[in-house]
Design a protein around this motif. Structure first.
Motif, PDB file in Angstrom:
ATOM      1  N   MET A   1      12.358 120.984 -65.035  1.00 17.26           N
ATOM      2  CA  MET A   1      11.032 121.517 -65.317  1.00 17.26           C
ATOM      3  C   MET A   1      10.982 122.986 -64.940  1.00 17.26           C
ATOM      4  SD  MET A   1       7.956 121.184 -66.420  1.00 17.26           S
ATOM      5  CE  MET A   1       8.013 119.419 -66.709  1.00 17.26           C
ATOM      6  N   SER A   2      10.505 123.829 -65.844  1.00 11.26           N
ATOM      7  CA  SER A   2      10.431 125.260 -65.591  1.00 11.26           C
ATOM      8  C   SER A   2       9.514 125.563 -64.418  1.00 11.26           C
ATOM      9  CB  SER A   2       9.884 125.965 -66.850  1.00 11.26           C
ATOM     10  OG  SER A   2       9.581 127.313 -66.564  1.00 11.26           O
ATOM     11  N   ALA A   3       9.860 126.610 -63.678  1.00  9.19           N
ATOM     12  CA  ALA A   3       9.050 127.018 -62.534  1.00  9.19           C
ATOM     13  C   ALA A   3       7.844 127.844 -62.966  1.00  9.19           C
ATOM     14  CB  ALA A   3       9.899 127.813 -61.558  1.00  9.19           C
ATOM     15  N   GLU A   4       7.774 128.240 -64.249  1.00  9.18           N
ATOM     16  CA  GLU A   4       6.667 129.036 -64.727  1.00  9.18           C
ATOM     17  C   GLU A   4       5.391 128.204 -64.742  1.00  9.18           C
ATOM     18  OE1 GLU A   4       7.519 130.801 -68.449  1.00  9.18           O
ATOM     19  OE2 GLU A   4       9.288 131.881 -67.731  1.00  9.18           O
ATOM     20  N   TYR A   5       4.299 128.850 -64.340  1.00  9.94           N
ATOM     21  CA  TYR A   5       3.013 128.166 -64.296  1.00  9.94           C
ATOM     22  C   TYR A   5       2.094 128.667 -65.403  1.00  9.94           C
ATOM     23  CZ  TYR A   5       4.029 126.131 -59.709  1.00  9.94           C
ATOM     24  OH  TYR A   5       4.572 125.402 -58.676  1.00  9.94           O
ATOM     25  N   ALA A   6       1.236 127.756 -65.885  1.00  9.56           N
ATOM     26  CA  ALA A   6       0.140 128.106 -66.783  1.00  9.56           C
ATOM     27  C   ALA A   6      -1.157 128.010 -65.985  1.00  9.56           C
ATOM     28  CB  ALA A   6       0.096 127.152 -67.973  1.00  9.56           C
ATOM     29  N   THR A   7      -2.121 128.818 -66.332  1.00 11.87           N
ATOM     30  CA  THR A   7      -3.421 128.726 -65.666  1.00 11.87           C
ATOM     31  C   THR A   7      -4.250 127.642 -66.336  1.00 11.87           C
ATOM     32  OG1 THR A   7      -4.433 130.413 -67.085  1.00 11.87           O
ATOM     33  CG2 THR A   7      -3.366 131.150 -65.040  1.00 11.87           C
ATOM     34  N   PHE A   8      -5.079 126.973 -65.533  1.00 10.26           N
ATOM     35  CA  PHE A   8      -5.915 125.880 -66.038  1.00 10.26           C
ATOM     36  C   PHE A   8      -7.371 126.186 -65.707  1.00 10.26           C
ATOM     37  CE2 PHE A   8      -8.197 121.858 -65.570  1.00 10.26           C
ATOM     38  CZ  PHE A   8      -7.833 121.185 -66.735  1.00 10.26           C
ATOM     39  N   GLY A   9      -8.229 126.005 -66.679  1.00 10.63           N
ATOM     40  CA  GLY A   9      -9.657 126.191 -66.473  1.00 10.63           C
ATOM     41  C   GLY A   9     -10.453 125.329 -67.432  1.00 10.63           C
ATOM     42  N   LEU A  10     -11.761 125.377 -67.295  1.00  7.29           N
ATOM     43  CA  LEU A  10     -12.668 124.610 -68.133  1.00  7.29           C
ATOM     44  C   LEU A  10     -13.785 125.520 -68.619  1.00  7.29           C
ATOM     45  CD1 LEU A  10     -13.003 121.495 -65.789  1.00  7.29           C
ATOM     46  CD2 LEU A  10     -11.592 121.628 -67.851  1.00  7.29           C
ATOM     47  N   ALA A  11     -14.320 125.225 -69.784  1.00  8.40           N
ATOM     48  CA  ALA A  11     -15.429 126.018 -70.313  1.00  8.40           C
ATOM     49  C   ALA A  11     -16.259 125.151 -71.245  1.00  8.40           C
ATOM     50  CB  ALA A  11     -14.916 127.241 -71.062  1.00  8.40           C
ATOM     51  N   PRO A  12     -17.568 125.396 -71.313  1.00  9.70           N
ATOM     52  CA  PRO A  12     -18.396 124.645 -72.261  1.00  9.70           C
ATOM     53  C   PRO A  12     -17.991 124.961 -73.689  1.00  9.70           C
ATOM     54  CG  PRO A  12     -19.629 126.478 -71.311  1.00  9.70           C
ATOM     55  CD  PRO A  12     -18.347 126.376 -70.553  1.00  9.70           C
ATOM     56  N   ALA A  13     -18.038 123.956 -74.532  1.00  8.15           N
ATOM     57  CA  ALA A  13     -17.684 124.123 -75.936  1.00  8.15           C
ATOM     58  C   ALA A  13     -18.598 123.232 -76.777  1.00  8.15           C
ATOM     59  CB  ALA A  13     -16.217 123.771 -76.174  1.00  8.15           C
ATOM     60  N   MET A  14     -18.564 123.470 -78.070  1.00 10.36           N
ATOM     61  CA  MET A  14     -19.449 122.726 -78.965  1.00 10.36           C
ATOM     62  C   MET A  14     -18.731 122.425 -80.266  1.00 10.36           C
ATOM     63  SD  MET A  14     -23.097 124.003 -80.575  1.00 10.36           S
ATOM     64  CE  MET A  14     -22.340 125.079 -81.809  1.00 10.36           C
ATOM     65  N   ARG A  15     -18.935 121.229 -80.755  1.00  8.26           N
ATOM     66  CA  ARG A  15     -18.567 120.895 -82.131  1.00  8.26           C
ATOM     67  C   ARG A  15     -19.878 120.953 -82.913  1.00  8.26           C
ATOM     68  NH1 ARG A  15     -18.902 116.285 -86.120  1.00  8.26           N
ATOM     69  NH2 ARG A  15     -17.125 116.675 -87.491  1.00  8.26           N
ATOM     70  N   ALA A  16     -20.014 121.955 -83.760  1.00  5.89           N
ATOM     71  CA  ALA A  16     -21.287 122.181 -84.438  1.00  5.89           C
ATOM     72  C   ALA A  16     -21.592 121.075 -85.428  1.00  5.89           C
ATOM     73  CB  ALA A  16     -21.267 123.531 -85.147  1.00  5.89           C
ATOM     74  N   GLY A  17     -22.759 120.480 -85.282  1.00  8.62           N
ATOM     75  CA  GLY A  17     -23.222 119.520 -86.268  1.00  8.62           C
ATOM     76  C   GLY A  17     -23.926 120.240 -87.403  1.00  8.62           C
ATOM     77  N   GLY A  18     -24.456 119.478 -88.329  1.00 10.76           N
ATOM     78  CA  GLY A  18     -25.186 120.118 -89.417  1.00 10.76           C
ATOM     79  C   GLY A  18     -25.425 119.200 -90.586  1.00 10.76           C
ATOM     80  N   VAL A  19     -26.255 119.691 -91.494  1.00 12.33           N
ATOM     81  CA  VAL A  19     -26.481 119.043 -92.783  1.00 12.33           C
ATOM     82  C   VAL A  19     -25.629 119.800 -93.788  1.00 12.33           C
ATOM     83  CG1 VAL A  19     -28.180 118.355 -94.498  1.00 12.33           C
ATOM     84  CG2 VAL A  19     -28.834 118.499 -92.092  1.00 12.33           C
ATOM     85  N   LEU A  20     -24.622 119.160 -94.330  1.00 17.54           N
ATOM     86  CA  LEU A  20     -23.690 119.830 -95.213  1.00 17.54           C
ATOM     87  C   LEU A  20     -24.242 119.947 -96.620  1.00 17.54           C
ATOM     88  CD1 LEU A  20     -20.373 118.189 -93.954  1.00 17.54           C
ATOM     89  CD2 LEU A  20     -21.604 120.185 -93.066  1.00 17.54           C
ATOM     90  N   ALA A  21     -23.594 120.806 -97.413  1.00 22.93           N
ATOM     91  CA  ALA A  21     -24.100 121.086 -98.754  1.00 22.93           C
ATOM     92  C   ALA A  21     -24.135 119.850 -99.641  1.00 22.93           C
ATOM     93  CB  ALA A  21     -23.254 122.176 -99.406  1.00 22.93           C
ATOM     94  N   ASN A  22     -23.252 118.886 -99.378  1.00 20.55           N
ATOM     95  CA  ASN A  22     -23.227 117.666-100.189  1.00 20.55           C
ATOM     96  C   ASN A  22     -24.197 116.595 -99.680  1.00 20.55           C
ATOM     97  OD1 ASN A  22     -21.988 116.787 -97.877  1.00 20.55           O
ATOM     98  ND2 ASN A  22     -20.043 116.231 -98.832  1.00 20.55           N
ATOM     99  N   GLY A  23     -24.971 116.939 -98.648  1.00 19.24           N
ATOM    100  CA  GLY A  23     -25.944 115.998 -98.107  1.00 19.24           C
ATOM    101  C   GLY A  23     -25.453 115.187 -96.935  1.00 19.24           C
ATOM    102  N   ASP A  24     -24.148 115.270 -96.628  1.00 14.25           N
ATOM    103  CA  ASP A  24     -23.623 114.540 -95.481  1.00 14.25           C
ATOM    104  C   ASP A  24     -24.091 115.177 -94.171  1.00 14.25           C
ATOM    105  OD1 ASP A  24     -22.296 112.830 -97.162  1.00 14.25           O
ATOM    106  OD2 ASP A  24     -20.344 113.832 -96.957  1.00 14.25           O
ATOM    107  N   TYR A  25     -24.074 114.364 -93.122  1.00 15.89           N
ATOM    108  CA  TYR A  25     -24.420 114.855 -91.790  1.00 15.89           C
ATOM    109  C   TYR A  25     -23.159 114.924 -90.938  1.00 15.89           C
ATOM    110  CZ  TYR A  25     -29.346 114.045 -92.864  1.00 15.89           C
ATOM    111  OH  TYR A  25     -30.604 114.084 -93.423  1.00 15.89           O
TER     112      TYR A  25
END
Length: 339
Positions: free
Chosen positions: A1-25
């Motif tokens: 296993m490589s000794a190199e480290y990655a940074t880890f964090g958390l952040a708020p995110a969103m999957r945008a909802g919506g009414v699509l052009a074809n009428g689907d939600y």
């Protein structure tokens, strides 16, 4: 296993909802995303419409179980020590496909490795592995601190908006559409006597065109007096899919630098779009004619690389009072066509 480290964090995110052009939600989902080396991990997985298992609309007990799983305080949900990193935003069923990875310990460190797209019990790493993604080695203290901070307020309230206007029929249709995609909505004309605790449930307030400046100022004072930081939305037109898109943008609390879609301009028969990573972009035009009838045009749907793009708009879509909605899997922007 490589000794190199990655940074880890958390952040708020969103999957945008919506009414699509074809009428689907399309369902609205608020979630916590994983930030690896300063970038959302989701953006490093090409064009993927998915959410992490740390979604705000799941029951607190399940949210806590997901966090404890990532901390390796519970058995892995999948064979081979694999955990779901991102899943379907509509149903979260493995059958729809999910990004999974092995999470294990190396001393005090946590390692995420062998990322794969998985649709059944055993992934085919040769065929469906995310080659070039990971392994990521995270320092144990930072990793535990980030995930542990979520346990104090496990889960969360769903997004909620307050609609203020004079056109009852439009408000009712808008509220119904928002509720269908997972956003709570209430309608009022006067918020001056609403108790502060009730105002605190709202993330955004939308004003209809007929609401006077005096009425808007009174609403703002009510929220200011309650100490509530809320986004205010000026409704562009009585077009429900357009207003839903405006609400989605207002509710986006993710850091701007970690969004995929960062800019939209519409003028001179073209739209200018800026994206931070390769992803699918959809442009939809809404136009009101002289009789206030709505016309909808799908003007672009394709994969764009990171950077600035100029996309032509159909002349039919830009006559009269027109508006452009740009969508990626996690962001939405709205602009009136400049004349």
């Amino acid at each position: 296993m490589s000794a190199e480290y990655a940074t880890f964090g958390l952040a708020p995110a969103m999957r945008a909802g919506g009414v699509l052009a074809n009428g689907d939600y399309q369902a609205h989902r608020d979630f916590v995303d994983f930030i690896v080396d300063g970038r959302p991990l989701l953006h490093q997985l090409s064009d993927l419409d998915a959410v992490s298992p740390l979604a705000s609309d799941i029951p607190p007990a399940i949210f806590t179980a997901q966090v404890r799983g990532l901390l390796l305080e519970a058995d892995p949900p999948l064979a081979g020590g694999r955990y779901v990193i991102y899943g379907c935003p509509e149903c979260e069923d493995l059958g729809c496909g999910a990004v999974t990875a092995v999470i294990d310990r190396h001393g005090d460190d946590f390692v995420w490795r062998d990322f794969a797209w998985q649709t059944d019990e055993h992934p085919d790493l040769a065929r469906n592995g995310y080659h070039g993604i990971g392994p990521f080695r995270f320092r144990g203290d930072a990793y535990r601190a980030a995930l542990g901070s979520l346990l104090a307020g496990a889960g969360g309230e769903r997004s909620r908006v307050l609609l203020i206007g004079a056109r009852a029929a439009v408000l009712a249709k808008l509220a119904a559409a928002l509720r269908i995609i997972g956003i709570g909505a209430d309608i009022t004309r006067d918020a001056t006597d609403v108790p502060p605790d009730e105002l605190r449930v709202y993330g955004a307030v939308a004003f209809g065109r007929a609401v006077t400046e005096e009425e808007r100022a009174a609403v703002r004072r009510s929220f200011d007096d309650a100490g509530v930081d809320v986004a205010y939305v000026e409704g562009l037109a009585p077009i429900v899919p357009l207003l839903v898109a405006q609400m989605e943008h207002a509710l986006d609390r993710s850091p701007r630098e970690q969004r995929r879609l960062t800019r939209l301009v519409a003028a001179g028969g073209e739209a200018g779009v800026e994206v931070t990573s390769a992803c699918r972009v959809r442009l939809t035009a809404y136009r009101l004619d002289r009789l206030a009838r709505t016309h909808v045009y799908e003007v672009f749907d394709g994969i764009l690389e990171a950077g600035h793009h100029r996309l032509p708009l159909d002349a039919k879509a830009t006559r009269g009072e027109s508006f452009i909605v740009a969508r990626t899997p996690g962001s939405v922007l709205v602009e009136a066509l400049a004349r």
